[in-house]
Structure formats: structure tokens, C-alpha cells
Write a protein that holds these residues in place. Structure first.
Motif: not given
Length: 380
Positions: A323-345
Motif C-alpha cells: 500500500q503506497v502512500i505518496i505526499a507531494v507539494h505541487e498541484r500539477s504533480l498532484f494532478d498528474y500522479l492522481s491521473l497516472e495512478l488511477s485504478p487500472a484493474f
């Protein structure tokens, strides 16, 4: 009549008293008359008085002779006393000389019979003084000898005690030596065990670092930085007996060693090396909790590295069960990772939590849970 009778009675009483007094006076006159001497006795007394007067005159004439006789008698008494004292002194002198002779004989002092008593006494006093000094010296020597004997006794007792202590110390020393021999044997065994432990630890560390940690670190680093020719690794001593000290170095992809990672890698690849080392350490040990917490991991990363990192996180979550927990401080990076790590299965889930502050300075928390949703366009 009565008055006259009383007077008569008083006169009779006075008469009786007067007659009694007369009788008493007559008796006293008779007694005085009987005490008078006769003429013959008076004549004899006068003759005796005349004789006594003559004797008194003779005594008065002999008074001077009596006084001189008393003086002679007193002088005779004094002379007798002086004679007695002289005789007593002579006897004392004789006794004293006899005692002095006896004392001289006992002391071994010789003298002639004509020697005066004073000289004999002086010789005796000198001899006695010398003998006294000699006796005092002998007494002092005796006391010193007694003290020396006592000191010898104390020293002997002390020596006996020291010998006993020495025996006990020898016994203890023998016991300690036997214990030391046992301890040396135990120390040798412990040293051998420590050596074997170091060797075993060295083998384990080399196996962990070379076969596990370095391998996992290499795979993770190459995946995030595929164009970097130098790969970071831990340099472990080859011999078993050497101290285990982890030293960072770099290996070239085609073989050979490079320098320290700080000299061989860029700032972005250094961050990538640190991040992949953290993940390799997490994957190289047995997990206690299936969590992986990362705080702002993509500093100094470009878009390619970020995309590769997101793909790596998806692999860790899916294949490794983390279970991976990631903390970021930039909004653009937050949105990118939210999209990139969206459930795929099916069964995947992504929790998105956003923390911000309101105009009043209060903390605002927004969170959203995203589940797998099939792409309708692809399904169609």
C-alpha cells in the motif's frame, strides 16, 4: 470583855514566844562557854607560839642558804641530764659505726679501723650512688629488653599472620590461575565464535548487499534512469575477515568501477539513487507492515523520470502487494500522479487526500476514493 480577852490571849502568846527565845539563848551561851579553853591550855599555846616564832626567825636566816642549795641541786640535775645525753650519743655513735661497718662489709667497701665515720659514710654514699646508677642503667636495659622481646613477639605473630595470609593468597592465586586458564579457554572459544560470527555476518552481509540489495537497487535505478551509464552500488570487502563497512561506489553498465556517486551522477540521478535505495531497502527485508510511505519523492526529476516512477509505484502496489502512500507539494504533480495512478484493474482503489488552508487560516481536508471503472469506449 472580848477585846480584853483578845489582848490577854495575845500577851500570853507573846510571853510563850519570849520564853522560847530565852531558852534558845541560854543554850547558845552554854555552848559558847563549853568551847572556851582553860588557863592551862592557854599557857601551853603561848609557849608553843614563842617556839614557833624562834623557828621562823631561824628559817628566815637560812632562806639564802636554801636558795643557793636549790641552785646547786638544779645544776646537778642539768649535769646529770647532759651526762645521760652524752652517754646516749656515745652509744648511738657506737651503734652507728657498727651499722656502717656492716653496710660497708655488705657493699664490699674496705677501710682502716682508724678511718673517721664521716669518711666511711662519704665512701658509702659514693658507692651507693654508683651502684644506684648501675642499677638504673640495668633497669633501663631490662625494660628495653622487655620491650624488644614484646616487639619480637608481635613481629613473630605478624609474621605468622602474614605467612597464613600468604598461604591463603597462594591458594587464591592458584584458584585464580585455574579460573584464568578456564577464562582464557572461554575467551579463545569466544574469539573463535566471534571470528566465525564475523565471517558468517560478512557472508550474510555480502549476500544481502551483493545478491539482494545491490541487485534490487540496480534494477530500480535502471528502470528510473535508463540512460545513466553509471549505476550506484555498495562496495563490500571481498575477504571474510575484513570489517564490514558499506562504501558507496558506481559501476559502469559495460563493466568496471567508477567513482563516488556524488562525483559521477547528476543532481536528478542522485535523487533517483536515494529514492531507489530507499525502495530497495524496503523490498530487501521481510515486511512487517505492507506500507510504503514516500514524502515528495520527485524533486529534481523531469517528466520522463516522473512517468517511470509512477509506473514503478504501480508495479510495487500490484505485484508486491504494497500500500503506497505518496505526499507531494505541487498541484500539477498532484494532478498528474492522481491521473497516472488511477485504478487500472478491477479491485484497485486510489485514495486522494488534499490538504489546504482557508482564508481564515483553518486547515481544509478534501478526500476522494477512486475505484476501477472500465473504459466504456474500449469496451464498446
Amino acid at each position: 470583855m472580848v477585846e480584853q480577852a483578845g489582848r490577854v490571849q495575845a500577851l500570853l502568846q507573846s510571853r510563850n514566844n519570849t520564853q522560847g527565845n530565852i531558852s534558845q539563848l541560854e543554850r547558845e551561851i552554854q555552848a559558847a562557854t563549853s568551847g572556851l579553853i582553860s588557863e592551862i591550855e592557854l599557857s601551853a599555846l603561848k609557849t608553843r607560839w614563842a617556839d614557833l616564832t624562834d623557828i621562823r626567825s631561824q628559817l628566815d636566816e637560812a632562806a639564802t642558804s636554801f636558795t643557793e642549795g636549790d641552785r646547786y641541786r638544779q645544776n646537778a640535775a642539768n649535769a646529770a641530764e647532759a651526762l645521760v645525753a652524752s652517754q646516749t650519743s656515745d652509744r648511738s655513735a657506737i651503734v652507728l659505726r657498727s651499722n656502717v661497718k656492716n653496710l660497708a662489709y655488705r657493699l664490699g667497701v674496705e677501710f682502716e679501723s682508724a678511718t673517721a665515720t664521716e669518711q666511711i659514710l662519704y665512701s658509702l654514699m659514693t658507692t651507693i650512688t654508683q651502684r644506684e646508677l648501675s642499677l638504673n642503667a640495668r633497669q633501663t636495659a631490662r625494660r628495653e629488653a622487655i620491650n624488644a622481646a614484646k616487639a619480637v613477639i608481635v613481629s613473630r605473630d605478624t609474621l605468622t599472620g602474614l605467612r597464613n595470609k600468604r598461604g591463603k593468597v597462594k591458594n587464591r592465586l592458584s584458584f585464580k590461575e585455574s579460573q584464568k586458564a578456564e577464562a582464557d579457554e572461554i575467551i579463545n572459544i569466544a574469539k573463535d565464535i566471534a571470528r566465525q560470527t564475523r565471517e558468517a555476518r560478512g557472508r550474510v552481509v555480502r549476500r544481502v548487499f551483493n545478491d539482494e540489495l545491490n541487485t534490487v537497487w540496480r534494477d530500480l535505478f535502471v528502470r528510473l534512469a535508463p540512460e545513466e551509464p553509471f549505476i550506484p552500488a555498495f562496495a563490500i570487502p571481498e575477504t571474510v575477515g575484513d570489517e564490514v563497512e558499506a562504501v558507496l561506489e558506481t559501476h559502469h553498465r559495460r563493466g568496471g568501477k567508477g567513482g563516488n556517486p556524488r562525483a559521477m551522477l547528476s543532481a536528478g540521478n542522485l535523487n533517483t539513487a536515494a529514492l531507489t535505495l530507499f525502495m530497495a531497502l524496503h523490498l530487501s527485508v521481510k515486511e512487517k507492515l505492507p506500507w510504503l510511505v514516500i514524502d515528495d519523492p520527485v524533486q529534481s526529476m523531469d517528466e520522463v523520470h516522473i512517468a517511470q516512477f509512477a509506473a514503478l509505484l504501480r508495479t510495487l502496489s500490484k505485484q508486491m502487494g504494497r500500500q503506497v502512500i505518496i505526499a507531494v507539494h505541487e498541484r500539477s504533480l498532484f494532478d498528474y500522479l492522481s491521473l497516472e495512478l488511477s485504478p487500472a484493474f478491477p479491485g484497485d482503489r486510489l485514495n486522494v487526500v488534499e490538504l489546504s488552508r482557508s482564508a481564515m487560516g483553518q486547515t481544509i481536508c478534501r478526500w476522494d476514493t477512486r475505484h476501477y471503472v472500465a473504459d466504456k469506449a474500449i469496451v464498446a
